[in-house]
Design a protein around this motif. Sequence first.
Motif: not given
Length: 644
Positions: A334, A337-339, A341, A344, A347
């Motif tokens: 990824n 990436a991200s918290s 969704w 992200d 996802h």
Amino acid sequence: MVFLAPLFLFGLLAALIPIAIHLIRRERPPKVVFGSIRFLKNTPKKLILFQHLQQWALLLLRALLISLLVFAFARPLLNQSLAKLLDADPQSAVLVIDTTLSMRYRGVFAAALAEANDFMDNLGPGDEVAIVVLGERATVLTDFTDEPAALRRALDSLTEPSFGASSIRSGLALADEMLAAATFENRSITLLSDFQATGADGLEGSWKLAPGVAFTPIDVGVEETQNLTVVDVRVPATLIDGIQADPVLARIRSSGSLPVERAQVSLLIDGEVIERAAVELTDVSEKVVEFAYILEGSGERAIEVRVQGDDFIDDNSRYAAVTIEPKVDVLVVNGEASSDWFDDEAHWFELASGSGVASPFFVTSTVPNRLTPELIQSVEVVVLLNVSDLGLQQSRVLSDFVRAGGGLLVAPGDQTSTAGSTLDSILPGRLVGSQRLRIGDYRIIADFDRRHPLFAKLPVEWSSRFQRVWTLEAKEGAATLMRFDDASPALLDAKVGAGRVLLTAMPLDSEWGDFPLQPLYLPFVHESLNYLAARPSEPASYVIGDSEVADFTAVGLTRLERATRSQWVAINSDTGESALARVSAESIFDAVINPENTTLAPREVRTAQRMVELESPQRLWWWILSLVLLLLLAETLISNRTYR
């Protein structure tokens, strides 16, 4: 010397009549008492001996007369051997013997062999015969020969029918082709078969035997038959471990002329009976049986479904081979990436590929700076989502991974740079730049390679819209699998070593378009990963006679050695051979006989005509009768002188 009417030779027994008369009428000298013999004249001994010789000559002459009369009526021929006489009308014949699966029915093949031996017994010594068998295909058992011993040996080699299926036309066509190069003009084909209706397919057309070829169909089939067969076993050739499989389904059919009301069906896994079921066929001729057993575990499974309750056991089993494979290991890298969704990058991809226990993929996620050689070597497919670039060691390991047979999917995004990538040597194209379209404008998928295995199971219509895409420049040797509506590449494919690489022109999230929201997204992700995993997908089921299993002559489960692996495969008979409905021999004759054929007299009549033709220039009987007249005159003279 031979005789055209040899039965008259029994008349030679009449030559014994003169001998019998001679013995019966032989006179004994009377005894007369004389007082004195001084006045009697002595008879010379030479005269007595001469009279005895005349009597013996007369006896032999009379026996010879009768013998010559017998020879004359027997009509002798000189300088003509018996073989040449009987071979006055030799023929080239092809005996076609049906050895398909249906001939395994009780007593049918034995009847065919008996008819074949009768055919051999009725051949003339000069006839040449070839034998063709119908098994998995029409083949020549023995070419033309006039040696009975060789033909008998060929018939003795036919110990049992095959499990194959082939049409009657193929056998007749092969026999007709052989007769075209045969020695004699008198040509014939004899077919021994049960005349199964499915075997007669293809005879309704315009094809006929060559003009002048006589055809004799001999029916050796059974009128009343009982048969149960397993016509289908439904189970996928490949299953994924941990995914609930559908139950095994089997279709049972009654295909004889007499109904079978009840049957028992058994499911065998690896040779062991797992489940039995009773089947009622009172009101129907076919029924589907669903077994409760569910395949599970891993590895290969050998499946047999067996039915019992009929007279024909050779088609009572049907086989299937199943491989239960582990899930495909996928590593997702990824790049954004991200918290959250929604932001992200991975996802939507992970949702489509790895969510739930029913997924065929085992997905592991990481970020670029945590991508280690151990992670790469532990999976089958690596997916780079919006990854800017990798380190030299990471790129080298990933390149080696692909060349060794791994799969790589690269989906660039806004983090990806157009500068030279460390993976440039294995990518199928170059990133020229990204293009953001005007508001209200978008790109759509306009075309794709429908012949490519990635799209074999995907629908034709694509409704995804993209507001931003990458411009790709395909390298030499790369294949363009998808194109946008402006004809620019949307998906490139290249084979690198033993592995494969896919490069998309858009990210696989929702930032640049609505692709993840479309119904096609999930199947596209699945098919892409399966394609990149490149697991062997050779067929696991064959019909007897298929080229890949041509060396196997019996149905059942066997291990097939392939180039890359050893695999269990199922070899089954053609279900059409289990349908025992028949057609008449007359209909086969009418379908194949050439209308230009002229009616021939029976072989016995033609042989008799040929005998008369051979006798005409010799006429030995006329000369024998002339000799009889001369001998009769001589007999008259000798008898008058002997008994005067």
